[in-house]
Design a protein around this motif. Structure first.
Motif, PDB file in Angstrom:
ATOM      1  N   LYS A  39       0.828  -1.216   0.000  1.00 59.33           N
ATOM      2  CA  LYS A  39       0.000   0.000   0.000  1.00 59.33           C
ATOM      3  C   LYS A  39       0.859   1.261   0.000  1.00 59.33           C
ATOM      4  CE  LYS A  39      -3.839  -1.873   2.746  1.00 59.33           C
ATOM      5  NZ  LYS A  39      -4.875  -2.291   1.808  1.00 59.33           N
ATOM      6  N   ALA A  40       2.072   1.167   0.558  1.00 65.05           N
ATOM      7  CA  ALA A  40       2.956   2.329   0.598  1.00 65.05           C
ATOM      8  C   ALA A  40       3.655   2.567  -0.745  1.00 65.05           C
ATOM      9  CB  ALA A  40       4.007   2.152   1.704  1.00 65.05           C
ATOM     10  N   LEU A  41       3.444   1.667  -1.688  1.00 66.97           N
ATOM     11  CA  LEU A  41       4.071   1.812  -3.011  1.00 66.97           C
ATOM     12  C   LEU A  41       3.013   2.255  -4.013  1.00 66.97           C
ATOM     13  CD1 LEU A  41       5.918  -1.636  -2.937  1.00 66.97           C
ATOM     14  CD2 LEU A  41       7.055   0.601  -2.765  1.00 66.97           C
ATOM     15  N   ASN A  42       3.373   3.130  -4.950  1.00 66.97           N
ATOM     16  CA  ASN A  42       2.414   3.458  -6.005  1.00 66.97           C
ATOM     17  C   ASN A  42       2.521   2.424  -7.136  1.00 66.97           C
ATOM     18  OD1 ASN A  42       4.469   4.258  -7.803  1.00 66.97           O
ATOM     19  ND2 ASN A  42       4.479   6.335  -6.951  1.00 66.97           N
ATOM     20  N   ALA A  43       1.599   2.520  -8.088  1.00 64.72           N
ATOM     21  CA  ALA A  43       1.512   1.498  -9.133  1.00 64.72           C
ATOM     22  C   ALA A  43       2.816   1.402  -9.924  1.00 64.72           C
ATOM     23  CB  ALA A  43       0.339   1.799 -10.062  1.00 64.72           C
ATOM     24  N   GLN A  44       3.427   2.546 -10.161  1.00 64.68           N
ATOM     25  CA  GLN A  44       4.660   2.531 -10.942  1.00 64.68           C
ATOM     26  C   GLN A  44       5.795   1.860 -10.160  1.00 64.68           C
ATOM     27  OE1 GLN A  44       5.786   6.372 -12.475  1.00 64.68           O
ATOM     28  NE2 GLN A  44       7.828   5.647 -12.983  1.00 64.68           N
ATOM     29  N   GLU A  45       5.850   2.134  -8.865  1.00 68.23           N
ATOM     30  CA  GLU A  45       6.881   1.493  -8.039  1.00 68.23           C
ATOM     31  C   GLU A  45       6.660  -0.019  -7.982  1.00 68.23           C
ATOM     32  OE1 GLU A  45       7.924   5.051  -4.855  1.00 68.23           O
ATOM     33  OE2 GLU A  45       6.103   3.898  -4.541  1.00 68.23           O
ATOM     34  N   ARG A  46       5.401  -0.427  -7.881  1.00 66.33           N
ATOM     35  CA  ARG A  46       5.121  -1.880  -7.847  1.00 66.33           C
ATOM     36  C   ARG A  46       5.551  -2.529  -9.162  1.00 66.33           C
ATOM     37  NH1 ARG A  46       0.256   0.070  -5.265  1.00 66.33           N
ATOM     38  NH2 ARG A  46      -0.987  -0.370  -7.119  1.00 66.33           N
ATOM     39  N   ALA A  47       5.263  -1.843 -10.264  1.00 65.34           N
ATOM     40  CA  ALA A  47       5.661  -2.395 -11.568  1.00 65.34           C
ATOM     41  C   ALA A  47       7.184  -2.445 -11.682  1.00 65.34           C
ATOM     42  CB  ALA A  47       5.057  -1.546 -12.690  1.00 65.34           C
TER      43      ALA A  47
END
Ligand code: HEC
Ligand code: HEC
Length: 271
Positions: A125-133
Protein backbone atom coordinates in the motif's frame (compact mmCIF):
# COMPACT_ATOMS: atom_id res chain seq x y z
CA UNK A 1 -18.93 -23.03 -15.15
CA UNK A 2 -16.17 -23.78 -17.57
CA UNK A 3 -13.28 -22.68 -15.40
CA UNK A 4 -13.26 -26.08 -13.72
CA UNK A 5 -13.29 -27.94 -16.99
CA UNK A 6 -9.53 -27.96 -17.46
CA UNK A 7 -9.29 -29.90 -14.23
CA UNK A 8 -12.02 -32.38 -14.88
CA UNK A 9 -11.21 -33.19 -18.46
CA UNK A 10 -7.96 -34.81 -19.41
CA UNK A 11 -8.26 -33.51 -22.95
CA UNK A 12 -8.68 -29.92 -21.92
CA UNK A 13 -5.77 -30.09 -19.51
CA UNK A 14 -3.64 -31.54 -22.28
CA UNK A 15 -4.76 -28.71 -24.51
CA UNK A 16 -3.80 -26.20 -21.86
CA UNK A 17 -0.39 -27.80 -21.56
CA UNK A 18 -0.07 -27.67 -25.31
CA UNK A 19 -0.82 -23.98 -25.29
CA UNK A 20 1.77 -23.43 -22.58
CA UNK A 21 4.39 -25.38 -24.43
CA UNK A 22 3.61 -23.53 -27.62
CA UNK A 23 4.02 -20.27 -25.76
CA UNK A 24 7.31 -21.41 -24.26
CA UNK A 25 8.52 -22.63 -27.64
CA UNK A 26 7.63 -19.28 -29.09
CA UNK A 27 9.81 -17.61 -26.51
CA UNK A 28 12.66 -20.04 -27.13
CA UNK A 29 12.44 -19.34 -30.83
CA UNK A 30 12.52 -15.66 -29.98
CA UNK A 31 9.71 -15.12 -32.41
CA UNK A 32 8.05 -11.76 -32.18
CA UNK A 33 5.51 -12.13 -29.39
CA UNK A 34 1.89 -12.37 -30.41
CA UNK A 35 0.21 -12.42 -27.02
CA UNK A 36 -3.44 -13.35 -26.70
CA UNK A 37 -5.59 -10.25 -26.42
CA UNK A 38 -5.43 -8.64 -23.02
CA UNK A 39 -2.54 -10.66 -21.69
CA UNK A 40 1.14 -9.77 -21.60
CA UNK A 41 3.61 -11.68 -23.72
CA UNK A 42 4.83 -14.86 -22.05
CA UNK A 43 8.54 -14.79 -21.33
CA UNK A 44 10.70 -17.23 -19.44
CA UNK A 45 12.44 -16.17 -16.23
CA UNK A 46 15.91 -14.78 -16.73
CA UNK A 47 15.19 -13.38 -20.14
CA UNK A 48 14.97 -9.65 -20.64
CA UNK A 49 11.28 -9.02 -20.24
CA UNK A 50 9.60 -6.04 -21.79
CA UNK A 51 7.76 -4.01 -19.17
CA UNK A 52 4.29 -5.42 -18.58
CA UNK A 53 1.48 -3.65 -20.41
CA UNK A 54 0.02 -0.58 -18.80
CA UNK A 55 3.24 0.06 -16.93
CA UNK A 56 5.38 1.77 -19.53
CA UNK A 57 7.43 3.66 -16.98
CA UNK A 58 8.48 0.55 -15.03
CA UNK A 59 12.20 0.81 -14.35
CA UNK A 60 14.27 -2.10 -13.08
CA UNK A 61 16.78 0.39 -11.66
CA UNK A 62 14.07 2.18 -9.67
CA UNK A 63 12.95 -1.24 -8.45
CA UNK A 64 16.46 -2.15 -7.40
CA UNK A 65 16.76 0.98 -5.28
CA UNK A 66 13.50 0.38 -3.44
CA UNK A 67 14.42 -3.27 -2.95
CA UNK A 68 17.69 -2.24 -1.32
CA UNK A 69 16.64 0.86 0.61
CA UNK A 70 12.87 1.00 0.84
CA UNK A 71 10.72 3.80 -0.55
CA UNK A 72 10.34 7.44 0.39
CA UNK A 73 6.76 6.69 1.48
CA UNK A 74 7.96 4.16 4.02
CA UNK A 75 7.82 0.78 2.30
CA UNK A 76 10.44 -1.41 3.98
CA UNK A 77 13.48 -2.58 2.02
CA UNK A 78 12.53 -5.87 0.37
CA UNK A 79 15.98 -7.39 0.86
CA UNK A 80 15.52 -7.48 4.64
CA UNK A 81 13.02 -10.32 4.22
CA UNK A 82 13.37 -11.63 0.66
CA UNK A 83 17.18 -11.76 0.65
CA UNK A 84 19.90 -9.76 -1.10
CA UNK A 85 19.15 -11.38 -4.45
CA UNK A 86 15.45 -12.10 -3.98
CA UNK A 87 16.29 -15.69 -3.10
CA UNK A 88 13.88 -15.90 -0.16
CA UNK A 89 14.46 -17.99 2.91
CA UNK A 90 12.87 -19.01 6.22
CA UNK A 91 9.17 -18.30 5.62
CA UNK A 92 9.79 -15.63 2.95
CA UNK A 93 9.12 -16.59 -0.66
CA UNK A 94 11.68 -16.29 -3.39
CA UNK A 95 10.99 -13.51 -5.90
CA UNK A 96 14.04 -13.80 -8.20
CA UNK A 97 13.35 -15.02 -11.70
CA UNK A 98 9.56 -14.99 -11.27
CA UNK A 99 7.38 -13.53 -14.03
CA UNK A 100 6.95 -9.75 -13.87
CA UNK A 101 3.23 -9.95 -14.62
CA UNK A 102 2.75 -12.45 -11.80
CA UNK A 103 4.75 -10.38 -9.29
CA UNK A 104 2.97 -7.20 -10.24
CA UNK A 105 -0.43 -8.85 -9.86
CA UNK A 106 0.56 -10.05 -6.38
CA UNK A 107 1.78 -6.61 -5.29
CA UNK A 108 -1.41 -5.03 -6.64
CA UNK A 109 -3.49 -7.63 -4.78
CA UNK A 110 -1.69 -6.94 -1.49
CA UNK A 111 -2.18 -3.21 -2.11
CA UNK A 112 -5.92 -3.46 -2.78
CA UNK A 113 -6.36 -5.93 0.08
CA UNK A 114 -7.62 -8.85 -2.01
CA UNK A 115 -4.56 -10.93 -1.07
CA UNK A 116 -4.53 -11.06 2.70
CA UNK A 117 -1.24 -10.75 4.55
CA UNK A 118 -0.50 -8.50 7.52
CA UNK A 119 3.16 -8.04 6.55
CA UNK A 120 2.90 -7.42 2.81
CA UNK A 121 -0.30 -5.37 2.70
CA UNK A 122 1.08 -2.23 4.37
CA UNK A 123 4.29 -2.50 2.34
CA UNK A 124 2.42 -2.76 -0.96
CA UNK A 125 0.00 0.00 0.00
CA UNK A 126 2.96 2.33 0.60
CA UNK A 127 4.07 1.81 -3.01
CA UNK A 128 2.41 3.46 -6.01
CA UNK A 129 1.51 1.50 -9.13
CA UNK A 130 4.66 2.53 -10.94
CA UNK A 131 6.88 1.49 -8.04
CA UNK A 132 5.12 -1.88 -7.85
CA UNK A 133 5.66 -2.40 -11.57
CA UNK A 134 9.32 -1.40 -11.24
CA UNK A 135 9.86 -3.86 -8.38
CA UNK A 136 8.16 -6.63 -10.35
CA UNK A 137 10.37 -5.92 -13.33
CA UNK A 138 13.53 -5.82 -11.20
CA UNK A 139 12.84 -9.15 -9.49
CA UNK A 140 11.77 -10.85 -12.71
CA UNK A 141 15.23 -10.09 -14.10
CA UNK A 142 17.22 -11.44 -11.18
CA UNK A 143 18.51 -14.93 -11.88
CA UNK A 144 16.61 -17.82 -10.32
CA UNK A 145 18.67 -19.76 -7.77
CA UNK A 146 21.03 -22.32 -9.29
CA UNK A 147 19.79 -25.67 -10.53
CA UNK A 148 17.10 -27.28 -8.52
CA UNK A 149 16.89 -31.04 -8.44
CA UNK A 150 15.38 -32.48 -11.59
CA UNK A 151 11.89 -33.89 -11.24
CA UNK A 152 11.94 -37.55 -10.34
CA UNK A 153 10.48 -39.44 -13.26
CA UNK A 154 10.19 -42.54 -11.11
CA UNK A 155 7.90 -41.07 -8.46
CA UNK A 156 6.38 -43.78 -6.30
CA UNK A 157 2.69 -43.70 -5.43
CA UNK A 158 3.75 -43.99 -1.79
CA UNK A 159 5.44 -40.61 -2.04
CA UNK A 160 2.31 -38.46 -2.16
CA UNK A 161 4.16 -35.18 -2.71
CA UNK A 162 6.31 -36.37 -5.60
CA UNK A 163 3.39 -38.28 -7.09
CA UNK A 164 0.99 -35.32 -7.07
CA UNK A 165 3.72 -33.10 -8.49
CA UNK A 166 4.58 -35.44 -11.35
CA UNK A 167 1.31 -37.31 -11.97
CA UNK A 168 -1.58 -35.55 -10.27
CA UNK A 169 -4.59 -37.63 -9.38
CA UNK A 170 -6.71 -38.23 -12.41
CA UNK A 171 -9.36 -40.18 -10.50
CA UNK A 172 -10.09 -36.84 -8.88
CA UNK A 173 -9.61 -34.69 -11.97
CA UNK A 174 -6.42 -33.24 -10.50
CA UNK A 175 -3.68 -32.57 -13.06
CA UNK A 176 -0.02 -32.83 -12.12
CA UNK A 177 1.42 -29.63 -10.65
CA UNK A 178 4.25 -30.06 -13.17
CA UNK A 179 1.83 -29.51 -16.05
CA UNK A 180 1.57 -25.85 -15.16
CA UNK A 181 4.59 -25.19 -12.94
CA UNK A 182 7.16 -27.00 -15.09
CA UNK A 183 8.76 -30.43 -14.69
CA UNK A 184 11.02 -29.37 -11.81
CA UNK A 185 8.61 -26.77 -10.41
CA UNK A 186 10.82 -24.06 -11.86
CA UNK A 187 7.88 -22.00 -13.12
CA UNK A 188 6.71 -21.33 -16.67
CA UNK A 189 6.54 -17.95 -18.36
CA UNK A 190 4.90 -14.88 -16.93
CA UNK A 191 1.94 -16.41 -15.11
CA UNK A 192 2.97 -19.77 -13.62
CA UNK A 193 5.25 -19.07 -10.66
CA UNK A 194 8.07 -21.33 -9.45
CA UNK A 195 7.42 -23.73 -6.58
CA UNK A 196 10.84 -25.40 -6.28
CA UNK A 197 12.65 -24.15 -3.22
CA UNK A 198 9.74 -22.11 -1.89
CA UNK A 199 9.43 -22.55 1.88
CA UNK A 200 7.10 -25.41 2.79
CA UNK A 201 5.16 -23.27 5.25
CA UNK A 202 4.64 -20.64 2.56
CA UNK A 203 3.30 -23.17 0.04
CA UNK A 204 0.97 -24.60 2.69
CA UNK A 205 -0.38 -21.15 3.49
CA UNK A 206 -1.03 -20.27 -0.14
CA UNK A 207 -2.96 -23.46 -0.83
CA UNK A 208 -5.02 -22.97 2.32
CA UNK A 209 -5.57 -19.31 1.39
CA UNK A 210 -7.19 -20.42 -1.87
CA UNK A 211 -9.38 -22.87 -0.02
CA UNK A 212 -10.39 -20.08 2.36
CA UNK A 213 -10.79 -17.27 -0.21
CA UNK A 214 -7.92 -15.31 1.36
CA UNK A 215 -6.07 -15.00 -1.93
CA UNK A 216 -7.46 -13.78 -5.28
CA UNK A 217 -8.40 -16.63 -7.62
CA UNK A 218 -5.71 -15.79 -10.21
CA UNK A 219 -5.83 -16.76 -13.89
CA UNK A 220 -8.91 -18.86 -14.77
CA UNK A 221 -9.30 -19.66 -11.04
CA UNK A 222 -6.98 -22.58 -11.75
CA UNK A 223 -5.48 -22.73 -8.28
CA UNK A 224 -8.85 -22.43 -6.54
CA UNK A 225 -9.87 -25.61 -8.32
CA UNK A 226 -6.55 -27.34 -7.60
CA UNK A 227 -6.53 -26.42 -3.90
CA UNK A 228 -10.11 -27.59 -3.44
CA UNK A 229 -9.02 -31.10 -4.44
CA UNK A 230 -6.15 -31.30 -1.95
CA UNK A 231 -6.52 -32.63 1.58
CA UNK A 232 -4.42 -31.21 4.41
CA UNK A 233 -2.15 -34.25 4.12
CA UNK A 234 -1.78 -33.73 0.35
CA UNK A 235 -0.88 -30.10 0.94
CA UNK A 236 1.77 -30.97 3.52
CA UNK A 237 3.25 -33.63 1.25
CA UNK A 238 3.39 -31.53 -1.88
CA UNK A 239 4.74 -28.50 0.03
CA UNK A 240 7.56 -30.58 1.50
CA UNK A 241 8.26 -32.05 -1.90
CA UNK A 242 8.71 -28.67 -3.58
CA UNK A 243 10.58 -27.14 -0.64
CA UNK A 244 12.98 -30.09 -0.85
CA UNK A 245 13.62 -29.59 -4.56
CA UNK A 246 15.39 -26.31 -3.85
CA UNK A 247 17.74 -27.60 -1.22
CA UNK A 248 20.30 -28.72 -3.76
CA UNK A 249 21.43 -25.15 -4.15
CA UNK A 250 23.59 -23.78 -1.39
CA UNK A 251 22.24 -20.28 -2.13
CA UNK A 252 18.80 -21.31 -0.93
CA UNK A 253 18.57 -21.53 2.83
CA UNK A 254 17.02 -24.70 4.20
CA UNK A 255 13.39 -24.42 5.17
CA UNK A 256 13.01 -23.51 8.81
CA UNK A 257 11.27 -26.50 10.32
CA UNK A 258 9.68 -24.59 13.23
CA UNK A 259 7.76 -22.40 10.78
CA UNK A 260 5.83 -25.44 9.54
CA UNK A 261 2.56 -25.86 11.43
CA UNK A 262 2.56 -28.97 13.57
CA UNK A 263 -0.02 -30.68 11.41
CA UNK A 264 2.28 -30.40 8.43
CA UNK A 265 5.60 -31.00 10.11
CA UNK A 266 5.83 -34.69 9.33
CA UNK A 267 7.97 -35.30 6.37
CA UNK A 268 6.18 -35.83 3.07
CA UNK A 269 8.93 -37.89 1.55
CA UNK A 270 11.84 -35.52 1.52
CA UNK A 271 15.17 -37.36 1.68
C1 HEC B 1 9.04 -7.74 6.86
C2 HEC B 1 9.27 -8.77 5.87
C3 HEC B 1 8.97 -8.41 4.39
C4 HEC B 1 9.40 -7.32 3.68
C5 HEC B 1 10.25 -6.15 4.16
C6 HEC B 1 8.91 -7.52 2.33
N1 HEC B 1 8.21 -8.68 2.24
FE1 HEC B 1 7.31 -9.42 0.57
N2 HEC B 1 6.60 -11.00 1.63
C7 HEC B 1 6.78 -11.20 2.98
C8 HEC B 1 6.00 -12.34 3.39
C9 HEC B 1 5.89 -12.90 4.81
C10 HEC B 1 5.35 -12.84 2.25
C11 HEC B 1 4.38 -14.02 2.14
C12 HEC B 1 2.98 -13.45 2.17
C13 HEC B 1 1.90 -14.48 2.11
O1 HEC B 1 2.02 -15.51 2.79
O2 HEC B 1 0.94 -14.27 1.35
C14 HEC B 1 5.75 -11.96 1.16
C15 HEC B 1 5.30 -12.12 -0.15
C16 HEC B 1 5.66 -11.31 -1.20
C17 HEC B 1 5.24 -11.50 -2.56
C18 HEC B 1 4.39 -12.62 -3.11
C19 HEC B 1 5.31 -13.68 -3.69
C20 HEC B 1 4.60 -14.79 -4.41
O3 HEC B 1 5.30 -15.73 -4.83
O4 HEC B 1 3.38 -14.74 -4.59
C21 HEC B 1 5.78 -10.48 -3.29
C22 HEC B 1 5.64 -10.25 -4.78
C23 HEC B 1 6.54 -9.65 -2.38
N3 HEC B 1 6.45 -10.18 -1.11
C24 HEC B 1 7.26 -8.53 -2.74
C25 HEC B 1 7.92 -7.69 -1.84
C26 HEC B 1 8.56 -6.45 -2.23
C27 HEC B 1 8.63 -5.93 -3.64
C28 HEC B 1 9.07 -5.90 -1.09
C29 HEC B 1 9.79 -4.57 -0.92
C30 HEC B 1 9.06 -3.39 -1.36
C31 HEC B 1 8.76 -6.81 0.00
N4 HEC B 1 8.06 -7.88 -0.50
C32 HEC B 1 9.13 -6.61 1.30
C33 HEC B 1 7.58 -10.45 3.81
C34 HEC B 1 8.21 -9.25 3.49
C1 HEC C 1 -3.84 -25.85 -14.45
C2 HEC C 1 -2.64 -25.15 -14.07
C3 HEC C 1 -2.10 -25.35 -12.67
C4 HEC C 1 -1.92 -26.54 -12.02
C5 HEC C 1 -2.25 -27.94 -12.50
C6 HEC C 1 -1.33 -26.21 -10.75
N1 HEC C 1 -1.14 -24.87 -10.65
FE1 HEC C 1 -0.39 -23.88 -9.04
N2 HEC C 1 -0.62 -22.10 -9.99
C7 HEC C 1 -1.20 -21.94 -11.23
C8 HEC C 1 -1.30 -20.52 -11.51
C9 HEC C 1 -1.87 -19.88 -12.76
C10 HEC C 1 -0.76 -19.85 -10.40
C11 HEC C 1 -0.66 -18.32 -10.18
C12 HEC C 1 -1.91 -17.89 -9.43
C13 HEC C 1 -2.02 -16.40 -9.27
O1 HEC C 1 -1.62 -15.67 -10.18
O2 HEC C 1 -2.51 -15.97 -8.22
C14 HEC C 1 -0.35 -20.87 -9.46
C15 HEC C 1 0.23 -20.58 -8.21
C16 HEC C 1 0.55 -21.54 -7.28
C17 HEC C 1 1.11 -21.27 -5.97
C18 HEC C 1 1.47 -19.90 -5.42
C19 HEC C 1 2.95 -19.66 -5.62
C20 HEC C 1 3.44 -18.40 -4.99
O3 HEC C 1 4.59 -18.01 -5.25
O4 HEC C 1 2.70 -17.77 -4.22
C21 HEC C 1 1.26 -22.46 -5.34
C22 HEC C 1 1.83 -22.69 -3.95
C23 HEC C 1 0.82 -23.49 -6.25
N3 HEC C 1 0.40 -22.90 -7.42
C24 HEC C 1 0.87 -24.84 -5.98
C25 HEC C 1 0.43 -25.84 -6.84
C26 HEC C 1 0.47 -27.25 -6.54
C27 HEC C 1 1.02 -27.84 -5.25
C28 HEC C 1 -0.08 -27.90 -7.61
C29 HEC C 1 -0.33 -29.39 -7.77
C30 HEC C 1 -1.08 -30.03 -6.70
C31 HEC C 1 -0.44 -26.88 -8.58
N4 HEC C 1 -0.10 -25.65 -8.10
C32 HEC C 1 -1.01 -27.15 -9.80
C33 HEC C 1 -1.61 -22.94 -12.07
C34 HEC C 1 -1.61 -24.29 -11.79
Amino acid sequence: MSVLDPLTCRGTAALLTGLLMAAAAQVHAQAPATPPPGSPAIALPGQPTPPPEAAPQASAEAGRQIAAKGSAQGAAACISCHGERGEGGASFPRLAGTGAAYLRAQLDAFADGSRANPIMQPIAKALNAQERASLALYYSRLPAPAAVQPARADASPDDTGAWLAARGRWSDGLPACAQCHGPGGQGVGEHFPPLAGQPAAYIVEQLKAWRGNARPPGPLKLMVAVAAKLSDADIAAVANHYAGLGQQSSSVPAVAAPAVPAATAHNGGKP
